[in-house]
Scaffold this active site. Structure first.
Site, PDB file in Angstrom:
ATOM      1  N   LYS A   1     -12.552  21.010  12.250  1.00  0.00           N
ATOM      2  CA  LYS A   1     -13.078  20.152  11.178  1.00  0.00           C
ATOM      3  C   LYS A   1     -13.066  18.707  11.667  1.00  0.00           C
ATOM      4  O   LYS A   1     -12.012  18.078  11.748  1.00  0.00           O
ATOM      5  CB  LYS A   1     -12.186  20.299   9.940  1.00  0.00           C
ATOM      6  CG  LYS A   1     -12.855  20.074   8.600  1.00  0.00           C
ATOM      7  CD  LYS A   1     -13.393  18.688   8.340  1.00  0.00           C
ATOM      8  CE  LYS A   1     -12.413  17.745   7.699  1.00  0.00           C
ATOM      9  NZ  LYS A   1     -12.988  16.376   7.557  1.00  0.00           N
TER      10      LYS A   1
ATOM     11  N   GLU B   1      -0.154  15.284  14.983  1.00  0.00           N
ATOM     12  CA  GLU B   1      -0.239  14.027  15.735  1.00  0.00           C
ATOM     13  C   GLU B   1      -0.602  12.972  14.709  1.00  0.00           C
ATOM     14  O   GLU B   1      -1.740  12.945  14.233  1.00  0.00           O
ATOM     15  CB  GLU B   1      -1.350  14.096  16.794  1.00  0.00           C
ATOM     16  CG  GLU B   1      -1.185  15.189  17.824  1.00  0.00           C
ATOM     17  CD  GLU B   1      -0.247  14.808  18.958  1.00  0.00           C
ATOM     18  OE1 GLU B   1       0.348  13.715  18.916  1.00  0.00           O
ATOM     19  OE2 GLU B   1      -0.096  15.631  19.874  1.00  0.00           O
TER      20      GLU B   1
ATOM     21  N   CYS C   1      -4.125   5.336  17.485  1.00  0.00           N
ATOM     22  CA  CYS C   1      -2.819   5.660  16.899  1.00  0.00           C
ATOM     23  C   CYS C   1      -1.687   5.067  17.725  1.00  0.00           C
ATOM     24  O   CYS C   1      -0.652   4.704  17.194  1.00  0.00           O
ATOM     25  CB  CYS C   1      -2.663   7.166  16.804  1.00  0.00           C
ATOM     26  SG  CYS C   1      -3.090   7.967  18.345  1.00  0.00           S
TER      27      CYS C   1
ATOM     28  N   GLU D   1       1.058   0.911   9.469  1.00  0.00           N
ATOM     29  CA  GLU D   1      -0.014   1.022  10.449  1.00  0.00           C
ATOM     30  C   GLU D   1      -1.269   0.335   9.884  1.00  0.00           C
ATOM     31  O   GLU D   1      -1.711   0.665   8.785  1.00  0.00           O
ATOM     32  CB  GLU D   1      -0.301   2.503  10.694  1.00  0.00           C
ATOM     33  CG  GLU D   1      -1.304   2.735  11.784  1.00  0.00           C
ATOM     34  CD  GLU D   1      -1.565   4.214  12.015  1.00  0.00           C
ATOM     35  OE1 GLU D   1      -1.708   4.955  11.024  1.00  0.00           O
ATOM     36  OE2 GLU D   1      -1.637   4.620  13.176  1.00  0.00           O
TER      37      GLU D   1
END
Ligand code: NAP
Ligand code: MG
Length: 497
Positions: free
Chosen positions: A202, A276, A310, A407
């Protein structure tokens, strides 16, 4: 932009009006050779099929807001169809053919990615907003390299796991984010196939096009139908895949919030899971570091790919004795970054991936200003249309502020200082995340000591954001668990006895 952002301190003028920088003539990558279809369907059982919902959603170019194509929205029925195809292909074909046959298909996929690399790079840039020099030199070559690398492992699994019986897990459901669309697909698909699994993938809602171009490549490689299925859609499609009973393993890359939701949904089931997730990486510069090289590394660490990384080095820790020159050089350097048309080969910083992501960056940056940090922002001119954010950094940042804890996933750096290595370690480890870190020093012993105490899955020394398929990647703490890449990346796709 918010009014707080408009109060920013202006730097030396950026490329458009700078007297120190040459005006580069535009060098636009041609888009003529790239065929983006007006509509894409789902890739199930080796064929493109209409979605059960009969719904398609628009996808656009974030640099211009121009409509690019319509993407099918898969619902639970489509997920069911795809999982059944993946199961059939697993039972009837993929687990039966020899490992060296599997390797040939994976190798062929790698070759075809290389052959079509130019079109893939342009499509990646048009749909995702990243500079062409990145999609051309980083994303697409690394995607091909991952397939090449795992093609090599397919018939050598007994060497990867000596003295063990190695079996595939079965059907893998894989969900990926928008920051490295084709590369994340490669990270997921290549090891799964090498270990003998079949896949339902996906892609992210905003960046589906290169995954669908990969579906064309899979057809061209004659990959047996159903071995890889690609289902586009939004979060609900991902959630339906996670909760489908026919899936044996979920591999997810994305935000920590969604990762936690997936972990809750899978609790108590037999499904294997790897996550992750997000990061807030420290980049630590000691006084003995080669300063100019470190500044380039800091720039690459956070402004590369608009900070949509990331493992971006989003918190800079600089030793107090060199803080002044490092910050001065950083100010000068961000003023020279070329922000603009991602298809221009000179562009360093492209467009933010979506309006939602831009708003998230703006909100966090406004919170930094509100909390009293001092903001420096490049005064580069930004295109009138599309989603843009000028390279930015903050000094005077407190450890507890949102900009040093959350983040941002944009081109925004928080600068903090330290006096001793112990203080650097304590501050660097002080986040819920633990994905990556950077260390800049001349002393090898200090690199090793710091690396052993930093709670981060990937640590770079005197460099940053370097990737290689042979090297495992993954996090500690809320950055997730499981490793991708290298021999370790096979682990989540096998059952050992
Ligand atoms: P996201 O919102 O978590 O989405 C990731 C993927 O999950 C997308 O395909 C998304 O679909 C799908 N999704 C959304 N809700 C879901 C649900 N309830 N169940 C299952 N799937 C769901 O993350 P993102 O905004 O795309 O990506 C940015 C994040 O990814 C950042 O936090 C970044 O740090 C992280 N990231 C981590 C790594 C790593 O290796 N650790 C690498 C790259 C990115 P939609 O696109 O339709 O929402
Ligand atoms: Mg999302």
């Amino acid at each position: 932009m918010t009014t707080e952002i408009e109060t920013r301190e202006r730097l030396a003028p950026g490329p458009a009006s700078s007297s120190v920088l040459w005006e580069y003539a535009p060098s636009l990558e041609s888009t003529d050779h790239v065929k983006i279809a007006s509509r894409y369907n789902l890739f199930i059982g080796g064929k493109f099929v209409e979605p059960h919902s009969k719904k398609w959603f628009p996808t656009l170019n974030p640099a211009t807001e121009e409509h690019l194509s319509e993407i099918a929205e898969a619902d639970a029925e489509d997920v069911d169809r795809a999982v059944k195809e993946a199961r059939r292909a697993y039972d009837k074909v993929w687990r039966k053919i020899s490992a060296s046959e599997r390797a040939k298909y994976i190798f062929r996929i790698a070759r075809l990615i290389q052959e079509k690399s130019r079109a893939l790079a342009v499509a990646e840039t048009m749909n995702g907003g990243k500079p062409i020099k990145e999609s051309r030199d980083v994303d697409i070559p690394l995607a091909a390299a991952h397939f090449f690398y795992y093609a090599g492992w397919a018939d050598k699994l007994e060497y990867a796991f000596p003295n063990r019986n190695v079996a595939p897990v079965g059907v893998a459901g894989q969900i990926i984010p928008w920051n490295f669309p084709l590369l994340m697909a490669a990270w997921k698909i290549a090891p799964a196939l090498a270990a003998g699994n079949t896949v339902v993938l996906k892609p992210a809602e905003t960046t589906s096009i290169t995954a669908l171009m990969l579906a064309d490549i899979l057809q061209e490689a004659d990959l047996p139908p159903g071995v890889v299925n690609i289902l586009t859609g939004a979060g609900a499609t991902g959630a339906a895949l996670v909760s489908h009973d026919g899936v044996d393993k979920i591999a997810f890359t994305g935000s920590t919030d969604v990762g936690k939701r997936i972990q809750r949904a899978l609790a108590g089931t037999e499904k294997k899971l790897t996550l992750e997730l997000g990061g807030k990486a420290p980049n630590i510069v000691f006084e003995d570091a080669p300063i100019d090289q470190a500044v380039e590394g800091i720039i690459n660490g956070i402004y590369f790919n608009q900070g949509h990384v990331c493992c971006a080095g989003s918190r800079l820790f600089v030793q107090e004795s060199v803080a002044e020159p490092v910050i001065r050089k950083l100010r000068d350097r961000i003023g020279t970054l070329r922000v603009g048309n991602p298809l221009d080969k000179n562009t360093d910083v492209g467009a933010i991936n979506s309006r939602a992501q831009l708003e998230k960056i703006q909100e966090l940056v406004a919170s930094g200003v509100e909390e009293g940090a001092e903001m420096f922002q490049s005064s580069c001119s930004l295109p009138a249309r599309g989603y843009w954010f000028a390279p930015t950094f903050f000094t005077g940042v407190s450890q507890s502020s949102r900009i040093s804890q959350e983040e941002i996933f944009g081109p925004v750096l928080s600068v903090l200082t330290f006096r001793t290595p112990e203080e650097a370690l304590e501050k660097a480890n002080n986040t819920p995340y633990g994905l990556s870190a950077g260390i800049w020093t001349e002393k090898g012993s200090r690199i090793l000591k710091m690396a052993s105490k930093l709670r981060a899955g990937v640590i770079w020394a005197n460099t940053y954001n370097k990737f290689d398929p042979t090297s495992p990647f993954g996090g500690y703490k809320e950055s997730g668990f499981g490793r991708e890449g290298g021999r370790h990346g096979l682990g989540p796709y096998v059952v050992l006895s």
